[in-house]
Design a protein around this motif. Structure first.
Motif, PDB file in Angstrom:
ATOM      1  N   GLY A 126      66.789 -27.049  10.479  1.00 21.44           N
ATOM      2  CA  GLY A 126      65.990 -26.603   9.621  1.00 21.44           C
ATOM      3  C   GLY A 126      66.752 -27.085   8.119  1.00 21.44           C
ATOM      4  N   GLY A 127      67.481 -27.992   8.152  1.00 19.42           N
ATOM      5  CA  GLY A 127      68.202 -28.588   6.964  1.00 19.42           C
ATOM      6  C   GLY A 127      67.004 -29.369   6.111  1.00 19.42           C
ATOM      7  N   SER A 128      67.253 -29.163   4.732  1.00 15.47           N
ATOM      8  CA  SER A 128      66.381 -29.752   4.007  1.00 15.47           C
ATOM      9  C   SER A 128      66.179 -31.281   3.961  1.00 15.47           C
ATOM     10  CB  SER A 128      66.525 -29.198   2.533  1.00 15.47           C
ATOM     11  OG  SER A 128      65.343 -30.064   1.519  1.00 15.47           O
ATOM     12  N   GLY A 129      67.369 -32.048   4.121  1.00 14.27           N
ATOM     13  CA  GLY A 129      67.301 -33.468   3.993  1.00 14.27           C
ATOM     14  C   GLY A 129      66.956 -33.933   5.546  1.00 14.27           C
ATOM     15  N   THR A 130      67.405 -33.040   6.633  1.00 18.07           N
ATOM     16  CA  THR A 130      66.694 -33.636   7.819  1.00 18.07           C
ATOM     17  C   THR A 130      65.367 -33.380   7.921  1.00 18.07           C
ATOM     18  OG1 THR A 130      68.817 -32.731   8.944  1.00 18.07           O
ATOM     19  CG2 THR A 130      67.121 -33.006  10.117  1.00 18.07           C
ATOM     20  N   THR A 131      64.544 -32.278   7.539  1.00 21.11           N
ATOM     21  CA  THR A 131      63.315 -32.182   7.496  1.00 21.11           C
ATOM     22  C   THR A 131      62.746 -33.116   6.697  1.00 21.11           C
ATOM     23  OG1 THR A 131      63.713 -30.057   7.603  1.00 21.11           O
ATOM     24  CG2 THR A 131      61.752 -30.530   7.040  1.00 21.11           C
ATOM     25  N   ALA A 132      63.456 -33.457   5.472  1.00 16.28           N
ATOM     26  CA  ALA A 132      62.462 -34.578   4.753  1.00 16.28           C
ATOM     27  C   ALA A 132      62.753 -35.941   5.325  1.00 16.28           C
ATOM     28  CB  ALA A 132      63.342 -34.658   3.335  1.00 16.28           C
ATOM     29  N   ALA A 133      63.739 -36.246   5.993  1.00 16.49           N
ATOM     30  CA  ALA A 133      63.793 -37.660   6.679  1.00 16.49           C
ATOM     31  C   ALA A 133      62.660 -37.608   7.702  1.00 16.49           C
ATOM     32  CB  ALA A 133      65.253 -37.669   7.319  1.00 16.49           C
ATOM     33  N   ALA A 134      62.459 -36.615   8.423  1.00 20.36           N
ATOM     34  CA  ALA A 134      61.549 -36.705   9.621  1.00 20.36           C
ATOM     35  C   ALA A 134      60.171 -36.607   8.873  1.00 20.36           C
ATOM     36  CB  ALA A 134      61.601 -35.464  10.389  1.00 20.36           C
ATOM     37  N   LEU A 135      59.871 -36.201   7.946  1.00 21.30           N
ATOM     38  CA  LEU A 135      58.598 -36.168   7.233  1.00 21.30           C
ATOM     39  C   LEU A 135      58.422 -37.552   6.807  1.00 21.30           C
ATOM     40  CD1 LEU A 135      58.600 -32.848   5.321  1.00 21.30           C
ATOM     41  CD2 LEU A 135      57.118 -33.373   7.335  1.00 21.30           C
ATOM     42  N   HIS A 136      59.395 -38.300   6.116  1.00 24.69           N
ATOM     43  CA  HIS A 136      59.308 -39.384   5.634  1.00 24.69           C
ATOM     44  C   HIS A 136      58.937 -40.571   6.770  1.00 24.69           C
ATOM     45  CE1 HIS A 136      60.394 -43.179   3.286  1.00 24.69           C
ATOM     46  NE2 HIS A 136      60.736 -43.608   4.494  1.00 24.69           N
ATOM     47  N   HIS A 137      59.440 -40.232   7.952  1.00 23.43           N
ATOM     48  CA  HIS A 137      59.180 -41.357   9.124  1.00 23.43           C
ATOM     49  C   HIS A 137      58.165 -40.645   9.996  1.00 23.43           C
ATOM     50  CE1 HIS A 137      62.798 -43.978   8.555  1.00 23.43           C
ATOM     51  NE2 HIS A 137      63.382 -42.862   8.207  1.00 23.43           N
ATOM     52  N   GLY A 138      57.325 -39.651   9.535  1.00 22.23           N
ATOM     53  CA  GLY A 138      56.176 -39.258  10.377  1.00 22.23           C
ATOM     54  C   GLY A 138      56.448 -38.743  11.713  1.00 22.23           C
ATOM     55  N   TYR A 180      76.355 -32.204   1.902  1.00 17.75           N
ATOM     56  CA  TYR A 180      75.636 -33.455   2.397  1.00 17.75           C
ATOM     57  C   TYR A 180      74.261 -33.201   2.023  1.00 17.75           C
ATOM     58  CZ  TYR A 180      79.596 -35.172   5.167  1.00 17.75           C
ATOM     59  OH  TYR A 180      80.923 -35.852   5.491  1.00 17.75           O
ATOM     60  N   GLY A 181      73.785 -32.019   2.302  1.00 14.41           N
ATOM     61  CA  GLY A 181      72.375 -31.859   1.862  1.00 14.41           C
ATOM     62  C   GLY A 181      71.938 -31.689   0.539  1.00 14.41           C
ATOM     63  N   THR A 189      69.784 -32.509  16.567  1.00 12.82           N
ATOM     64  CA  THR A 189      71.003 -32.389  15.799  1.00 12.82           C
ATOM     65  C   THR A 189      71.105 -31.123  15.035  1.00 12.82           C
ATOM     66  OG1 THR A 189      71.924 -33.134  13.779  1.00 12.82           O
ATOM     67  CG2 THR A 189      69.703 -33.378  13.612  1.00 12.82           C
ATOM     68  N   LEU A 190      72.066 -30.438  14.673  1.00 12.68           N
ATOM     69  CA  LEU A 190      72.311 -29.145  14.258  1.00 12.68           C
ATOM     70  C   LEU A 190      72.927 -29.322  12.780  1.00 12.68           C
ATOM     71  CD1 LEU A 190      73.141 -26.947  17.175  1.00 12.68           C
ATOM     72  CD2 LEU A 190      71.057 -27.267  16.206  1.00 12.68           C
ATOM     73  N   GLY A 191      72.969 -30.460  12.197  1.00 12.28           N
ATOM     74  CA  GLY A 191      73.621 -30.761  10.686  1.00 12.28           C
ATOM     75  C   GLY A 191      74.901 -30.973  10.938  1.00 12.28           C
ATOM     76  N   LEU A 236      71.831 -37.134  20.638  1.00 13.19           N
ATOM     77  CA  LEU A 236      72.417 -36.338  20.171  1.00 13.19           C
ATOM     78  C   LEU A 236      73.297 -36.653  18.790  1.00 13.19           C
ATOM     79  CD1 LEU A 236      73.481 -33.217  19.852  1.00 13.19           C
ATOM     80  CD2 LEU A 236      75.052 -33.666  21.566  1.00 13.19           C
ATOM     81  N   ALA A 237      72.730 -36.199  17.674  1.00 12.70           N
ATOM     82  CA  ALA A 237      73.469 -36.720  16.399  1.00 12.70           C
ATOM     83  C   ALA A 237      74.468 -35.708  15.999  1.00 12.70           C
ATOM     84  CB  ALA A 237      72.502 -37.066  15.191  1.00 12.70           C
ATOM     85  N   ASP A 238      75.841 -35.770  16.352  1.00 14.05           N
ATOM     86  CA  ASP A 238      76.827 -34.674  16.095  1.00 14.05           C
ATOM     87  C   ASP A 238      78.166 -35.468  16.059  1.00 14.05           C
ATOM     88  OD1 ASP A 238      78.765 -32.722  16.897  1.00 14.05           O
ATOM     89  OD2 ASP A 238      77.215 -31.298  17.045  1.00 14.05           O
ATOM     90  N   HIS A 239      78.817 -35.042  15.314  1.00 15.26           N
ATOM     91  CA  HIS A 239      80.305 -35.725  15.053  1.00 15.26           C
ATOM     92  C   HIS A 239      81.404 -34.619  14.947  1.00 15.26           C
ATOM     93  CE1 HIS A 239      79.550 -35.233  10.765  1.00 15.26           C
ATOM     94  NE2 HIS A 239      80.958 -35.603  10.742  1.00 15.26           N
TER      95      HIS A 239
END
Length: 410
Positions: free
Chosen positions: A316-328, A11-12, A247-249, A277-280
């Motif tokens: 610390g997933g790159s996509g999760t980190t980038a999404a959080a940065l995008h939304h501040g 996914y990442g 979330t832990l990815g 909690l985002a986890d499936h």
């Protein structure tokens, strides 16, 4: 123009290229995603045509077998697997395995599709080899916020960089594929390379030459794509008390016993906050009752509710980190392996969050860090500053327009 987008099965690894592929599609070009394993479903659900370049096996599932010591020792005659497949799975060498398994199929798909251009991620050697084999122009795109091929030491000669997954050009895997598939020493005809990081995380404010003298680097805004979903009403409303995303990815829940997640829920459960909690993937039946302030969201795209959050706690997933940065949104990062420590260090350095090693998760430490992140305005201010910086970078649509102009000049 017909554009092939190869990407590795994660996914990442795949999802960061979807916005660029959609920008090309919206501009009127024909696009095709080329990947494999479990992410083919996510790729197809993005609304873009997708092809499985290695339908013989699910390489993700086979890596899980390898992590448990259950991978077969050798391939069997007639099983359709390239020699060395199971040894790479057993040794947990994912990027070597992706390259070995996916390169031939990616080349065949590119030929059948009639690709005029290949756009491949920096960490996907199968895409690089396919671009070289097809002999058409190519664009190399970074898909991480932790590192870029511009950085010193990312592509060291002679050994794989296990934090980034980058395989050196002289690796036996790549050399063997070049010989077997008749690629020889051909290299991709690169128009440019893309660094999607904001300058505060090591990215570019303007174009830059390649340190090794290759194709120049262009900046591009990171647009988070997490998939689509039916968004619940609560996700659109900012709550009266702080909302924390946890979330832990997608990988850690499959490879752990849930004990660290249980500790995190206990630590956050005693705070005056709403925890989403985002986890499936986790089997929650083994973890007991959820704390009263924890909402189990299952698989819900982070971008559907991150802008209502005061904090995100994640792996610390790159996509999760980038999404959080995008939304501040400030971050507490709990890195364990791969490039997660690099991601965490980038966020700490730009003061948009704090970090605690995954192995050191315990109640008191987590609560203390969360209280600092929620109580000290400097972290939210720094996160918003990075978000504003990202918004000034060229959009994927503008990159596609520029790419077309460059091709017309050839």
């Amino acid at each position: 123009m017909r554009i092939l987008f190869p990407a590795a099965p994660g996914y990442g690894l795949l999802l960061p290229v979807i916005p660029l592929a959609w920008a090309a599609r919206a501009a009127g070009h024909e696009v095709l995603l080329a990947t494999t394993a479990y992410v083919t479903k996510a790729a197809a659900e993005s609304g873009l045509p997708t092809v499985d370049v290695f339908p013989t096996r699910d390489v993700g599932a086979d890596l899980l077998l390898g992590s448990k010591g259950q991978a077969p020792q050798t391939e069997e005659p007639g099983d359709g697997l390239p020699p060395g497949y199971w040894s790479l799975a057993g040794a947990m060498r994912p990027f070597d395995l992706f390259t070995l398994a996916m390169t031939e199929g990616t080349i065949e798909v590119g030929r059948d599709f009639g690709a005029d251009l290949v756009v491949y991620p920096s960490d996907h050697a199968a895409g690089m080899l396919a671009a070289a084999a097809l002999g058409v122009p190519a664009l190399e795109v970074g898909n991480r916020v932790s590192w870029s091929m511009r950085d010193d030491g990312v592509k060291a000669s002679g050994a794989q960089n296990h934090r980034t997954g980058v395989i050196p050009d002289n690796s036996p895997i790549i050399a063997g594929l070049r010989e077997r598939l008749g690629i020889g020493d051909r290299r991709p005809d690169l128009i440019a390379r893309i660094d999607p990081r904001p300058p505060s995380l090591g990215g570019l404010a303007t174009d830059a030459p390649d340190p090794a003298g290759g194709a120049e680097w262009w900046p591009m805004r990171y647009i988070p794509y997490n998939g689509g979903a039916l968004v619940p009403d609560w996700a659109l409303r900012r709550p009266q008390r702080p909302r924390i995303c946890l979330t832990l990815g997608t990988v850690i829940p499959l490879m752990s016993d849930g004990s660290k997640l249980s500790q995190l829920m206990q630590a956050l459960g005693e705070l005056d906050a709403e925890v989403v909690l985002a986890d499936h993937s986790t089997d929650f039946s083994a973890l007991g009752a959820l704390p009263e302030n924890v909402r189990l969201a299952g698989y819900l795209p982070l971008s559907a509710f991150l802008d209502t959050c005061s904090l995100i706690v994640h792996h610390g997933g790159s996509g999760t980190t980038a999404a959080a940065l995008h939304h501040g949104v400030p971050q507490l990062i709990l890195p364990e392996g791969a490039d997660n420590p690099l991601v965490a260090q980038r966020v700490v350095d730009c003061k948009a969050g704090l970090s605690l090693p995954f192995a050191d998760i315990e109640l008191t430490a987590v609560r203390e860090l969360v209280r600092r992140l929620l109580g000290e305005p400097a972290y939210a201010q720094a996160a918003r500053a990075v978000s504003e910086e990202m918004a000034t970078q060229p959009s994927p649509a503008s990159v596609i327009d520029r790419l077309v102009r460059q091709l017309a000049l050839r």
